[in-house]
Scaffold this motif. Structure first.
Motif, mmCIF file in Angstrom:
data_model
loop_
_atom_site.group_PDB
_atom_site.id
_atom_site.type_symbol
_atom_site.label_atom_id
_atom_site.label_comp_id
_atom_site.label_asym_id
_atom_site.label_seq_id
_atom_site.Cartn_x
_atom_site.Cartn_y
_atom_site.Cartn_z
ATOM 1 N N ARG A 1 0.679 -1.129 0.131
ATOM 2 C CA ARG A 1 -0.127 -0.131 0.053
ATOM 3 C C ARG A 1 0.861 1.389 0.016
ATOM 4 O O ARG A 1 1.930 1.302 0.696
ATOM 5 N N LEU A 2 0.683 2.203 -0.889
ATOM 6 C CA LEU A 2 1.497 3.500 -0.774
ATOM 7 C C LEU A 2 1.104 4.321 0.405
ATOM 8 O O LEU A 2 -0.127 4.710 0.443
ATOM 9 N N SER B 1 6.050 7.019 -4.851
ATOM 10 C CA SER B 1 6.316 5.589 -5.802
ATOM 11 C C SER B 1 6.866 6.132 -7.088
ATOM 12 O O SER B 1 6.903 7.302 -7.278
ATOM 13 N N ASP C 1 -3.079 -0.113 -3.712
ATOM 14 C CA ASP C 1 -3.484 -0.898 -2.579
ATOM 15 C C ASP C 1 -3.874 -2.164 -2.809
ATOM 16 O O ASP C 1 -5.020 -2.462 -3.016
ATOM 17 N N THR D 1 5.300 -5.053 -6.617
ATOM 18 C CA THR D 1 4.297 -4.351 -5.892
ATOM 19 C C THR D 1 4.847 -3.522 -4.871
ATOM 20 O O THR D 1 4.527 -2.334 -4.254
ATOM 21 N N ALA E 1 5.156 0.412 -4.410
ATOM 22 C CA ALA E 1 4.576 1.033 -3.063
ATOM 23 C C ALA E 1 5.760 1.929 -2.428
ATOM 24 O O ALA E 1 5.478 2.309 -1.339
#
Ligand code: NAD
Ligand code: MN
Length: 360
Positions: A111-112, A118, A128, A253, A257
């Motif tokens: 999740r950012l 990012s 997310d 991912t 993030a």
């Protein structure tokens, strides 16, 4: 004497490199959180890893699995040293733990968080997702071998192993998880190129999916999925993948993030017959070891996942909020472009946790 109503025994394996620094940091947070939330926490530290291997010839004690099986959960730092082959550290410690304890789910949220940049443009950075990776079979198998070593005809064969039981249970976990989130599952496949195991994966995932009419299942070839995660991450929520595909996609991912220094991972036995293991996704980072600049947040977030798994939901949420507050306040290690050290970030998490608890 006050005996805490709830008591958890944690097996801590700091491992190698920055694993020792980040586990020490998480330990400090856990002590404060347990005290504040009123549960007992006993950390049993095991000095296993590559140093242990160089000294004894084994990554862990012979009775290591038995010792860990007496714990309620395991907190691992990282293993790996440049002078020990990576397959030794992986197959000597992590894989035996995952397989002996049937930790068939590798759960990797990305999740950012506020205040983190990012590598994607801000417009696209709304990420997310949770990667649900199969963790006990698939492409990471011992079946195979090498022949004709050193000769012109040298060859290697490695078999991927997919079982109906293995696919069903990981798929079920993903669909259940999606029910509590956005109701979407993206399954990674490669059934165009890998013509036996991947069509089987697709079939079994679809069968399990038919039991979840409220969850939308979409199948993507893993290469296209990788590209779409970069181009349009907001499209994705729960991403289901085999051992190899889930491994690769979760590093992607995590990077999207903001940093692999933040991303946590749970290796779960959802049946709870065995302890589950929680670790940051990063490795032992030999390039920065001993400098006091390792980002402790991936380890601390992993500790929060561990508490959640142990039923300490309130404490876990408190740690996550503290991580967010610290990042939003600009207190960051150099991997995130900041100028703070491991200890300063850890102190800030502890302070933020305490001040939020006091306000409640
Ligand atoms: P790595 O994650 O250790 O490091 C990659 C890069 O990210 C490095 O530049 C490192 O400095 C940086 N980095 C990683 N974690 C960080 C943190 N918490 N804070 C700041 N920066 C961080 O990956 P690698 O270099 O490919 O591997 C190093 C060793 O770790 C190898 O021996 C590898 O096998 C091992 N490894 C172990 C695990 C594990 O224990 N689960 C996972 C991945 C790699
Ligand atoms: Mn990986």
């Amino acid at each position: 004497m006050i005996v805490a109503a709830r008591h958890h025994v944690i097996g801590a394996i700091p491992g190698d490199g920055i694993g020792r620094e980040t586990v020490a940091a998480a330990r400090r947070v856990l002590d404060v959180v347990a005290e504040g939330a009123g549960f007992g926490l006993e950390l049993r530290e095991f000095p296993w890893g590559c140093d242990h291997y160089l000294a004894t010839g084994a990554m862990m004690d012979e009775e290591g699995i038995a010792l860990l099986s007496e714990c309620d959960a395991i907190l691992l730092g990282a293993v790996g040293r440049p002078d020990v082959a990576d397959h030794i550290s992986l197959w000597g410690l992590l894989i035996p733990i995952r397989r002996n304890f049937d930790q068939y789910v590798s759960l990797r949220p990305a999740r950012l968080l506020p205040g983190v940049e990012s590598p994607l443009s801000p417009a696209k950075a709304g990420i997310d997702v949770v990667i649900v990776r199969e963790n006990t079979e698939g492409e990471y198998s011992e079946i195979g071998g090498r022949m004709f070593r050193g000769q012109p005809g040298e060859l290697a064969v490695q078999e991927a192993v997919f079982t109906r039981v293995g696919i069903e249970r990981i798929a079920r976990y993903a669909f259940e998880l999606a029910r509590g989130r956005s109701g979407r599952v993206a399954s990674a496949t490669k059934s165009n190129g890998i013509v036996h195991t991947m069509p089987f994966w697709d079939e079994v995932v679809a069968e399990v999916g038919s039991e979840y009419p409220d969850v939308e299942l979409t199948r993507y070839h893993v290469d296209a999925l990788a590209a779409l995660l970069v181009l349009d991450p907001a499209r994705f929520d729960v991403v289901l993948g085999s051992n190899l595909f889930g491994d690769i996609l979760s590093d992607l991912t995590a990077a999207l993030a903001g940093s692999i220094g933040i991303a946590p991972c749970g290796n779960l036995d959802p049946s709870r017959r065995h302890p589950s293991m929680f670790e940051p996704i990063h490795g032992s980072a030999p390039d920065i070891v001993g400098r006091g600049i390792a980002n402790p947040l991936g380890q601390i977030w992993s500790a929060a996942m561990m508490l959640e798994h142990l039923g300490e939901v309130h404490a876990a949420a408190g740690i996550e909020r503290a991580i967010e507050a610290v990042l939003a306040a600009g207190i960051r290690t150099p991997d995130l472009g900041g100028g703070h050290g491991t200890d300063e970030v850890t102190d800030a998490v502890i302070e933020s946790f305490i001040s939020a608890e006091t306000r409640e």
